[in-house]
Design a protein around this motif. Sequence first.
Motif, PDB file in Angstrom:
ATOM      1  N   LEU A  37      58.830 -16.955  46.565  1.00 25.69           N
ATOM      2  CA  LEU A  37      58.578 -15.560  46.170  1.00 25.69           C
ATOM      3  C   LEU A  37      58.143 -14.725  47.371  1.00 25.69           C
ATOM      4  O   LEU A  37      58.485 -13.542  47.487  1.00 25.69           O
ATOM      5  CB  LEU A  37      57.522 -15.511  45.056  1.00 25.69           C
ATOM      6  N   HIS A  38      57.383 -15.348  48.247  1.00 27.60           N
ATOM      7  CA  HIS A  38      56.945 -14.645  49.459  1.00 27.60           C
ATOM      8  C   HIS A  38      58.158 -14.251  50.302  1.00 27.60           C
ATOM      9  O   HIS A  38      58.241 -13.128  50.808  1.00 27.60           O
ATOM     10  CB  HIS A  38      56.008 -15.554  50.267  1.00 27.60           C
ATOM     11  N   THR A  73      51.426 -11.846  48.092  1.00 26.09           N
ATOM     12  CA  THR A  73      52.450 -12.286  47.143  1.00 26.09           C
ATOM     13  C   THR A  73      51.824 -12.553  45.782  1.00 26.09           C
ATOM     14  O   THR A  73      52.381 -12.184  44.738  1.00 26.09           O
ATOM     15  CB  THR A  73      53.121 -13.574  47.674  1.00 26.09           C
ATOM     16  N   HIS A  97      62.575  -7.829  50.837  1.00 26.03           N
ATOM     17  CA  HIS A  97      62.692  -6.527  50.161  1.00 26.03           C
ATOM     18  C   HIS A  97      61.626  -5.535  50.576  1.00 26.03           C
ATOM     19  O   HIS A  97      61.560  -4.444  50.037  1.00 26.03           O
ATOM     20  CB  HIS A  97      62.655  -6.727  48.641  1.00 26.03           C
ATOM     21  N   ARG A  98      60.794  -5.928  51.512  1.00 26.06           N
ATOM     22  CA  ARG A  98      59.712  -5.016  51.901  1.00 26.06           C
ATOM     23  C   ARG A  98      60.263  -3.904  52.789  1.00 26.06           C
ATOM     24  O   ARG A  98      61.102  -4.128  53.619  1.00 26.06           O
ATOM     25  CB  ARG A  98      58.615  -5.808  52.618  1.00 26.06           C
ATOM     26  N   THR A 104      51.324  -9.337  43.947  1.00 28.39           N
ATOM     27  CA  THR A 104      52.610  -8.785  43.493  1.00 28.39           C
ATOM     28  C   THR A 104      53.128  -9.551  42.281  1.00 28.39           C
ATOM     29  O   THR A 104      53.615  -8.955  41.313  1.00 28.39           O
ATOM     30  CB  THR A 104      53.661  -8.889  44.618  1.00 28.39           C
ATOM     31  N   THR A 143      53.708  -8.012  38.643  1.00 25.42           N
ATOM     32  CA  THR A 143      55.077  -8.028  38.098  1.00 25.42           C
ATOM     33  C   THR A 143      55.096  -8.672  36.715  1.00 25.42           C
ATOM     34  O   THR A 143      55.730  -8.173  35.781  1.00 25.42           O
ATOM     35  CB  THR A 143      56.012  -8.805  39.053  1.00 25.42           C
ATOM     36  N   GLU A 160      59.889 -11.343  48.774  1.00 31.74           N
ATOM     37  CA  GLU A 160      59.095 -10.132  48.971  1.00 31.74           C
ATOM     38  C   GLU A 160      59.275  -9.590  50.388  1.00 31.74           C
ATOM     39  O   GLU A 160      59.421  -8.376  50.592  1.00 31.74           O
ATOM     40  CB  GLU A 160      57.621 -10.469  48.711  1.00 31.74           C
ATOM     41  N   GLU A 161      59.295 -10.502  51.346  1.00 34.99           N
ATOM     42  CA  GLU A 161      59.460 -10.094  52.740  1.00 34.99           C
ATOM     43  C   GLU A 161      60.800  -9.397  52.960  1.00 34.99           C
ATOM     44  O   GLU A 161      60.890  -8.356  53.599  1.00 34.99           O
ATOM     45  CB  GLU A 161      59.372 -11.331  53.655  1.00 34.99           C
ATOM     46  N   ASP A 181      58.577  -4.109  41.217  1.00 37.91           N
ATOM     47  CA  ASP A 181      59.341  -4.947  42.135  1.00 37.91           C
ATOM     48  C   ASP A 181      60.385  -5.773  41.383  1.00 37.91           C
ATOM     49  O   ASP A 181      60.169  -6.955  41.109  1.00 37.91           O
ATOM     50  CB  ASP A 181      58.410  -5.906  42.886  1.00 37.91           C
ATOM     51  N   VAL A 201      61.211  -9.141  42.812  1.00 33.09           N
ATOM     52  CA  VAL A 201      60.237 -10.223  42.598  1.00 33.09           C
ATOM     53  C   VAL A 201      60.403 -10.806  41.196  1.00 33.09           C
ATOM     54  O   VAL A 201      60.385 -12.024  41.009  1.00 33.09           O
ATOM     55  CB  VAL A 201      58.798  -9.700  42.806  1.00 33.09           C
TER      56      VAL A 201
END
Lengths: 190, 156
Positions: free
Chosen positions: B148-149, A3, B155-156, A6, A10, B152-153, B95, B98
């Motif tokens: 955020l994690h 994360t 949308h992975r 990313t 971003t 991300e999960e 992303d 994100v």
Amino acid sequence: MTTETTVRQTLRQAATTIPTGDTPFEQLVRRGRRRRNRNRGTVVAAVAALAVAVGLSGSALDLPGSTPFATQRPAEHADVAIFLCSDTPIDAGAAQRCESPATEEQIRQLRSALVLDEAVAEVRFETQQQAYERFSELFADQPELVEAVTPDTLPASLRITLVDGTPIDEIVNHYSNFGGVEEVVALETD
Amino acid sequence: MDDLTFEAVYRRDHEMLRRALSLGLGDTELANEAVDEAFTRAYARWSRVSQLDDPTAWLYRVASNWATSWLRKRRMRPVRPTEELETARYDVVEDPAVLAAIEALPSAQRAVIVLRFYLDWDIARIATALDVPPGTVKSRLHRALTRLHDVEEVHR
């Protein structure tokens, strides 16, 4: 990809769409100089007194509307500075107000109004060159700042001493509306 | 710190702080004004500011406080991205979800995320810049990253 990675990627990508800043260093220096003038009145006073002592006074300019007593007192007593439009406006607002550098006619009208204003005790004109010389004196200990500035980046100004008890805000507001005026700054308050 | 000149710090930090604040506020124009204001204030009292342990963190704090105060006065929402900018940045990121999640974070958490991952500042420096204890920075960082994690999960 973690994360953290990313998020870092971003943010960096998003940052590429931020337009480059457009505030020239010199503009900030000018704005800061005015603040510093207000904050460090005694230093300004010493330098301004020196400027007067060596003959950098309004009468030498022989401007129309000069008051006969304009240079009798040293400039450290100025309460208000009326900065005139120049080729290098200090910010976007000034750029809007100033279509061009202040014309002789605009300066004449401004001086006439000041001379007739009962709240105004005296008026002194400071040219761009004088402003630069005072700036150079003021920042003699920081030569890199002086090198970054040229006379044409510092505005000429009318430096006003008010009759005691005059509300400075009213003067600032009133003269801000004159043509050819970039900014009116109260020097004695911060 | 004796050798730090205003101009050197301006050249080094102005653009970086402007971009960081723009990301944090979601408002480039306001970020520009805030950073300019911070540098103007720094200039007026440079002899003192230059002696601080971290003038850059001080500049960020002044700019951030100024922007917050301005928003409060105007009673505006903390984020007012223009249509054009919004489109532009969403077009370039890999992303978008994100980025949307970062921008949806509470402003205090967003600021920590930007300072940590855009400027790569450590916890202590972020704490100085935001004028909060290091523990608060860690807590905000942890919460923001958790959120955020999750995004991300999904949308992975």
